[in-house]
Design an enzyme around this catalytic site. Structure first.
Site, PDB file in Angstrom:
ATOM      1  N   LYS A   1      38.315  46.145  44.419  1.00 53.35           N
ATOM      2  CA  LYS A   1      38.392  44.781  43.864  1.00 53.35           C
ATOM      3  C   LYS A   1      39.479  43.996  44.589  1.00 53.35           C
ATOM      4  O   LYS A   1      40.611  44.451  44.700  1.00 53.35           O
ATOM      5  CB  LYS A   1      38.713  44.843  42.369  1.00 53.35           C
ATOM      6  CG  LYS A   1      38.822  43.455  41.735  1.00 53.35           C
ATOM      7  CD  LYS A   1      38.929  43.556  40.237  1.00 53.35           C
ATOM      8  CE  LYS A   1      40.335  43.681  39.726  1.00 53.35           C
ATOM      9  NZ  LYS A   1      41.165  42.476  39.854  1.00 53.35           N
TER      10      LYS A   1
ATOM     11  N   ASP B   1      34.693  25.663  37.277  1.00 55.91           N
ATOM     12  CA  ASP B   1      34.788  24.248  37.642  1.00 55.91           C
ATOM     13  C   ASP B   1      33.490  23.577  37.190  1.00 55.91           C
ATOM     14  O   ASP B   1      32.681  24.203  36.495  1.00 55.91           O
ATOM     15  CB  ASP B   1      34.996  24.130  39.169  1.00 55.91           C
ATOM     16  CG  ASP B   1      35.776  22.870  39.548  1.00 55.91           C
ATOM     17  OD1 ASP B   1      35.433  21.786  39.026  1.00 55.91           O
ATOM     18  OD2 ASP B   1      36.711  22.972  40.359  1.00 55.91           O
TER      19      ASP B   1
ATOM     20  N   LYS C   1      37.160  34.623  39.935  1.00 58.08           N
ATOM     21  CA  LYS C   1      36.925  33.970  38.633  1.00 58.08           C
ATOM     22  C   LYS C   1      36.778  32.449  38.742  1.00 58.08           C
ATOM     23  O   LYS C   1      37.606  31.697  38.230  1.00 58.08           O
ATOM     24  CB  LYS C   1      38.060  34.297  37.651  1.00 58.08           C
ATOM     25  CG  LYS C   1      38.251  35.768  37.355  1.00 58.08           C
ATOM     26  CD  LYS C   1      39.241  35.979  36.214  1.00 58.08           C
ATOM     27  CE  LYS C   1      39.507  37.424  35.927  1.00 58.08           C
ATOM     28  NZ  LYS C   1      40.371  38.100  36.912  1.00 58.08           N
TER      29      LYS C   1
ATOM     30  N   ARG D   1      46.485  50.594  38.679  1.00 57.30           N
ATOM     31  CA  ARG D   1      47.721  51.364  38.800  1.00 57.30           C
ATOM     32  C   ARG D   1      47.603  52.883  38.637  1.00 57.30           C
ATOM     33  O   ARG D   1      48.329  53.603  39.327  1.00 57.30           O
ATOM     34  CB  ARG D   1      48.782  50.769  37.860  1.00 57.30           C
ATOM     35  CG  ARG D   1      49.292  49.440  38.378  1.00 57.30           C
ATOM     36  CD  ARG D   1      49.960  48.610  37.320  1.00 57.30           C
ATOM     37  NE  ARG D   1      48.985  48.104  36.346  1.00 57.30           N
ATOM     38  CZ  ARG D   1      49.286  47.320  35.335  1.00 57.30           C
ATOM     39  NH1 ARG D   1      50.543  46.941  35.149  1.00 57.30           N
ATOM     40  NH2 ARG D   1      48.344  46.897  34.518  1.00 57.30           N
TER      41      ARG D   1
ATOM     42  N   THR E   1      41.631  39.760  28.663  1.00 58.16           N
ATOM     43  CA  THR E   1      42.289  40.740  27.792  1.00 58.16           C
ATOM     44  C   THR E   1      43.737  40.342  27.471  1.00 58.16           C
ATOM     45  O   THR E   1      44.351  40.897  26.578  1.00 58.16           O
ATOM     46  CB  THR E   1      42.275  42.155  28.415  1.00 58.16           C
ATOM     47  OG1 THR E   1      42.628  42.037  29.785  1.00 58.16           O
ATOM     48  CG2 THR E   1      40.921  42.801  28.302  1.00 58.16           C
TER      49      THR E   1
ATOM     50  N   ASP F   1      37.128  39.160  43.001  1.00 58.45           N
ATOM     51  CA  ASP F   1      37.518  38.753  41.643  1.00 58.45           C
ATOM     52  C   ASP F   1      38.301  37.442  41.702  1.00 58.45           C
ATOM     53  O   ASP F   1      39.510  37.426  41.526  1.00 58.45           O
ATOM     54  CB  ASP F   1      38.360  39.896  41.037  1.00 58.45           C
ATOM     55  CG  ASP F   1      38.815  39.617  39.625  1.00 58.45           C
ATOM     56  OD1 ASP F   1      38.186  38.798  38.935  1.00 58.45           O
ATOM     57  OD2 ASP F   1      39.818  40.235  39.206  1.00 58.45           O
TER      58      ASP F   1
END
Ligand code: C5P
Length: 242
Positions: free
Chosen positions: A35, A67, A64, A213, A121, A62
């Site tokens: 990603k 508009d 996002k 991570r 999230t 990614d």
């Protein structure tokens, strides 16, 4: 049908292309999907996409998009023309925006997956109430947006593993669920709250797991990726997916 390795998307959350490349080299054949977010994309001026595709890797871009319909659709056409397997737009951009994106991407015959982002999230129930003036629970809001994404013609959603089953049951098995917030038992939680193990996430309807991570900060990222893949495989076996 995706293999266990192909369901694992490693988040390249690095500021520089050199750092990202170092990780990709360390993991070698241990992963195929990566990603790339705003930080790395902008700082590498998009070059990282070319690098990953020359290495035979697949990219989830990614960025996002959010508009007006025309602007988002035109950006989506350029995203679709890059060597990316998957990219995303915000579901909160609404039906007109997502329908236009689906139509324009279809016109250029690309087979990328276009995914809608549901509830971030990082938003709490209180944030959602304040921002959207909505009393819906996070799960109901995510489900509502997933239905909107589906009926607008996109391929799936980014959602929490905790909502994946509900979304799959409602939107159908072919509607893709791409889930961050995944933590093997052996890794730190970091700042993720509603987490699930890779095995449980697969059992609960996640098609793709976005893992950062636990792999990227591990002292042996190749081994960590291997362990995550093994857990995904366990989940697939238990869910009858292989
Ligand atoms: O390091 P970690 O596994 O928490 O990384 C998760 C990745 O998924 C990060 O790149 C993060 O930005 C992304 N993400 C997320 N929650 C969302 C959407 C994206 O954690 N709702």
């Amino acid at each position: 049908m995706y293999s266990a390795k192909d369901r694992m998307i490693i988040a390249l959350d690095f500021p520089t292309a050199d750092q990202a490349k170092e990780l990709v080299e360390k993991i070698g054949d241990g992963a195929t999907f990566y990603k790339v977010g705003l930080e790395l994309f902008l700082n590498s001026k998009g070059e990282i996409i070319e690098y990953l595709s020359t290495k035979g890797k697949k990219v989830f871009l990614d960025l996002k998009f959010h508009d007006i319909p025309n602007t988002t659709a035109m950006a989506s056409v350029f995203a679709a023309k890059q060597n990316v397997f998957m990219f995303n737009v915000h579901a909160s951009g609404g039906r007109k925006m997502m329908t236009k994106v689906a139509e324009e991407v279809k016109k250029i015959n690309q087979d990328n997956l276009v995914i809608g982002v549901t509830v971030l999230t990082s938003l709490s129930v209180e944030d959602v109430e304040e921002t959207f003036q909505s009393k819906l629970s996070l799960a109901d809001l995510a489900l509502n947006w997933a239905k909107l994404v589906k009926t607008s013609g996109l391929d799936g959603v980014v959602c929490s593993p905790w909502e994946a089953k509900l979304i799959k049951d409602t939107c159908g098995k072919d509607f893709k669920t791409v889930c961050p917030g995944v933590r093997p038992k052996w890794s730190a939680t970091n700042d993720q709250e509603r987490i699930m193990t890779p095995k449980d996430a697969i059992i609960n309807g996640c098609d793709f797991l976005v893992v950062g991570r636990p792999i990227t900060k591990n002292e042996d990222p190749a081994k960590a990726a291997q362990m995550v893949e093994a857990e995904i495989l366990e989940g697939m076996k238990e869910a009858g997916l292989c």
